[in-house]
Enzyme design. Sequence first.
Site, PDB file in Angstrom:
ATOM      1  N   SER A   1      43.724  21.482  17.604  1.00  0.00           N
ATOM      2  CA  SER A   1      44.228  22.440  16.041  1.00  0.00           C
ATOM      3  C   SER A   1      43.919  23.870  15.630  1.00  0.00           C
ATOM      4  O   SER A   1      43.459  24.739  16.590  1.00  0.00           O
ATOM      5  CB  SER A   1      42.547  22.146  15.091  1.00  0.00           C
ATOM      6  OG  SER A   1      42.448  22.922  14.091  1.00  0.00           O
TER       7      SER A   1
ATOM      8  N   TYR B   1      33.617  20.991  13.933  1.00  0.00           N
ATOM      9  CA  TYR B   1      33.976  20.442  14.526  1.00  0.00           C
ATOM     10  C   TYR B   1      35.416  21.227  14.750  1.00  0.00           C
ATOM     11  O   TYR B   1      35.359  20.634  16.247  1.00  0.00           O
ATOM     12  CB  TYR B   1      34.802  20.401  12.722  1.00  0.00           C
ATOM     13  CG  TYR B   1      36.268  19.538  13.060  1.00  0.00           C
ATOM     14  CD1 TYR B   1      36.788  18.991  13.722  1.00  0.00           C
ATOM     15  CD2 TYR B   1      37.389  20.968  12.225  1.00  0.00           C
ATOM     16  CE1 TYR B   1      38.487  18.211  13.285  1.00  0.00           C
ATOM     17  CE2 TYR B   1      38.537  20.634  12.733  1.00  0.00           C
ATOM     18  CZ  TYR B   1      38.795  19.161  13.233  1.00  0.00           C
ATOM     19  OH  TYR B   1      40.536  19.139  13.196  1.00  0.00           O
TER      20      TYR B   1
ATOM     21  N   LYS C   1      36.918  19.815  19.259  1.00  0.00           N
ATOM     22  CA  LYS C   1      38.329  20.359  19.356  1.00  0.00           C
ATOM     23  C   LYS C   1      38.316  20.462  20.855  1.00  0.00           C
ATOM     24  O   LYS C   1      39.154  21.161  21.835  1.00  0.00           O
ATOM     25  CB  LYS C   1      38.979  20.785  18.439  1.00  0.00           C
ATOM     26  CG  LYS C   1      39.214  19.730  16.877  1.00  0.00           C
ATOM     27  CD  LYS C   1      40.654  18.842  17.266  1.00  0.00           C
ATOM     28  CE  LYS C   1      39.774  17.044  16.762  1.00  0.00           C
ATOM     29  NZ  LYS C   1      40.512  16.049  17.233  1.00  0.00           N
TER      30      LYS C   1
HETATM   31  P1  NAD Z   1      42.334  11.055   9.384  1.00  0.00           P
HETATM   32  O1  NAD Z   1      40.426  10.757   9.288  1.00  0.00           O
HETATM   33  O2  NAD Z   1      43.080  10.718   8.598  1.00  0.00           O
HETATM   34  O3  NAD Z   1      42.500  10.068  10.373  1.00  0.00           O
HETATM   35  C1  NAD Z   1      41.827   9.602  11.905  1.00  0.00           C
HETATM   36  C2  NAD Z   1      41.701   8.316  12.027  1.00  0.00           C
HETATM   37  O4  NAD Z   1      40.964   8.313  13.676  1.00  0.00           O
HETATM   38  C3  NAD Z   1      41.506   7.742  11.030  1.00  0.00           C
HETATM   39  O5  NAD Z   1      41.971   6.801  10.719  1.00  0.00           O
HETATM   40  C4  NAD Z   1      39.304   6.872  11.634  1.00  0.00           C
HETATM   41  O6  NAD Z   1      39.222   5.619  10.415  1.00  0.00           O
HETATM   42  C5  NAD Z   1      39.984   7.000  12.830  1.00  0.00           C
HETATM   43  N1  NAD Z   1      38.659   7.577  13.692  1.00  0.00           N
HETATM   44  C6  NAD Z   1      37.948   8.041  14.119  1.00  0.00           C
HETATM   45  N2  NAD Z   1      37.139   7.741  14.178  1.00  0.00           N
HETATM   46  C7  NAD Z   1      37.052   7.088  15.154  1.00  0.00           C
HETATM   47  C8  NAD Z   1      36.754   6.390  16.785  1.00  0.00           C
HETATM   48  N3  NAD Z   1      35.664   6.794  17.181  1.00  0.00           N
HETATM   49  N4  NAD Z   1      37.223   5.337  16.764  1.00  0.00           N
HETATM   50  C9  NAD Z   1      38.486   4.519  16.729  1.00  0.00           C
HETATM   51  N5  NAD Z   1      39.288   5.630  15.903  1.00  0.00           N
HETATM   52  C10 NAD Z   1      38.222   6.690  14.827  1.00  0.00           C
HETATM   53  O7  NAD Z   1      42.457  12.308   9.708  1.00  0.00           O
HETATM   54  P2  NAD Z   1      44.370  12.532  10.338  1.00  0.00           P
HETATM   55  O8  NAD Z   1      44.206  14.311   9.027  1.00  0.00           O
HETATM   56  O9  NAD Z   1      45.698  12.160  10.227  1.00  0.00           O
HETATM   57  O10 NAD Z   1      43.721  13.774  11.249  1.00  0.00           O
HETATM   58  C11 NAD Z   1      44.514  13.271  12.842  1.00  0.00           C
HETATM   59  C12 NAD Z   1      43.931  14.328  13.875  1.00  0.00           C
HETATM   60  O11 NAD Z   1      44.405  15.608  13.234  1.00  0.00           O
HETATM   61  C13 NAD Z   1      42.372  13.889  14.276  1.00  0.00           C
HETATM   62  O12 NAD Z   1      41.777  13.715  15.258  1.00  0.00           O
HETATM   63  C14 NAD Z   1      41.964  15.752  13.256  1.00  0.00           C
HETATM   64  O13 NAD Z   1      41.006  16.432  13.859  1.00  0.00           O
HETATM   65  C15 NAD Z   1      43.564  16.287  13.572  1.00  0.00           C
HETATM   66  N6  NAD Z   1      44.309  17.295  13.003  1.00  0.00           N
HETATM   67  C16 NAD Z   1      44.072  17.626  10.927  1.00  0.00           C
HETATM   68  C17 NAD Z   1      44.281  18.766  10.574  1.00  0.00           C
HETATM   69  C18 NAD Z   1      43.975  18.324   9.279  1.00  0.00           C
HETATM   70  O14 NAD Z   1      44.474  18.668   8.202  1.00  0.00           O
HETATM   71  N7  NAD Z   1      44.512  17.092   8.744  1.00  0.00           N
HETATM   72  C19 NAD Z   1      44.555  19.492  11.395  1.00  0.00           C
HETATM   73  C20 NAD Z   1      44.157  19.735  12.141  1.00  0.00           C
HETATM   74  C21 NAD Z   1      44.208  18.571  13.279  1.00  0.00           C
END
Ligand code: NAD
Length: 362
Positions: free
Chosen positions: A123, A148, A152
């Site tokens: 991120s 958070y 990361k």
């Molecule tokens: P999301 O919550 O929609 O998807 C994350 C998925 O991981 C979910 O399906 C959840 O059930 C699963 N999960 C969480 N913990 C877990 C575990 N311990 N074991 C197995 N599965 C697990 O989030 P997203 O928006 O799709 O984000 C995906 C990744 O991208 C994340 O790591 C997030 O930190 C990173 N990210 C997201 C954003 C954003 O704005 N969406 C920005 C920067 C980084």
Amino acid sequence: MILVTGGTGYVGAQVVLQLLAHGQTVVIFDNLCNSSRASLERIARLGGRRARFVLGDVRNRAQLDALFADFPIAAVIHCAGLKAVGESVREPLRYYDSNVGGSIALCQAMAAAGVFTLIFSSSATVYGDCATMPIDETCATGLPTNPYGFSKLMAENVMISLAASDARWSVGLLRYFNPIGAHESGELGEAPAQVPNNLLPYLLQVASGRRDVLQVFGNDYATPDGTGVRDYVHVMDLAEGHWRALQALLGGSGVRVWNLGTGRGYSVLEVVDAFTRTCGVPIALTFEPRRTGDVAQCWADPGKARRELGWQARRSLDDMLRDAWRWECRLAAEHRPIVYTTETSPTIPVAAAQAASGYAAV
Ligand code: NAD
Ligand code: UDP
């Protein structure tokens, strides 16, 4: 076969679709703590093929070892993790456990299985409060303002150390800016289980009448209209970036870092105006004090991804908002009674809003 952890989540599901579109076979590993099996059906419909699915937790080494034993996995895209900033402040251990502990367990299981190609969902938050814009990959990682962000940055450092220790690792750190939007069909997008923390999902819920009013956090920043500026990137463009990164990493060695953003910042008020113009729905808003930990502005220099991956975000802010609204209307039609809670709620009935968005009930 490619393993996508978190592949039923918002970003992961779009990444899975990209992989399927490029003829890959995919196994999703997810504990469904923030997603559901409904994503699997949507992916199958849109992708024309099914991804395999294994219910499991990235912190569980035994489950991971069984996964690598059961499937011929060549590379891993690690999207699983927790992402709610406020929650991370209240429950830091859960965040470090999941985002750092889960990443360590995954790397251990990969090494044990002889799989060394890894893409990590990082991120822009790792840059902290960067003084100069746009942010390129040479900018120092800063001090994140919440657990958070630290989780990361810590996970990135685990992977950097690992790759330095063993040349078989080929790792891509993808620093997302602000992913928004939904699949252009309107059939796959974000479905927040709790009160949304991020601007777009909150705005969409105001637009569909689930919430009264959008609180704009801060209108006294040193930005053109005083509200926070971010680099919003369409989630489908973001997913394409993963495919390009995977091509670049296969057969390589070491750690490579790429920003995934558009290179253009929009303020909160610009997003609200663009939404009303594009989707035809007015948004009630109030100005509130700044949100703790927010930076005034943040946008990417995406030049490195363009040069090295041939990747460039193609979709406009209007595309992002239109696709997101189409998805929100579908969710509203499928699941929710629409309750207008106060007189500040939008006055356009959802059916009209759906028509304006191009949504057609099926
Ligand atoms: P999301 O919550 O929609 O998807 C994350 C998925 O991981 C979910 O399906 C959840 O059930 C699963 N999960 C969480 N913990 C877990 C575990 N311990 N074991 C197995 N599965 C697990 O989030 P997203 O928006 O799709 O984000 C995906 C990744 O991208 C994340 O790591 C997030 O930190 C990173 N990210 C997201 C954003 C954003 O704005 N969406 C920005 C920067 C980084
Ligand atoms: N924001 C807002 N109201 C909200 C949510 C967010 O005004 O309900 C603002 C926030 O202060 C920031 C921008 O919208 O300026 C993007 O916030 P988001 O949480 O989506 O992304 P992040 O701050 O993590 O980049």
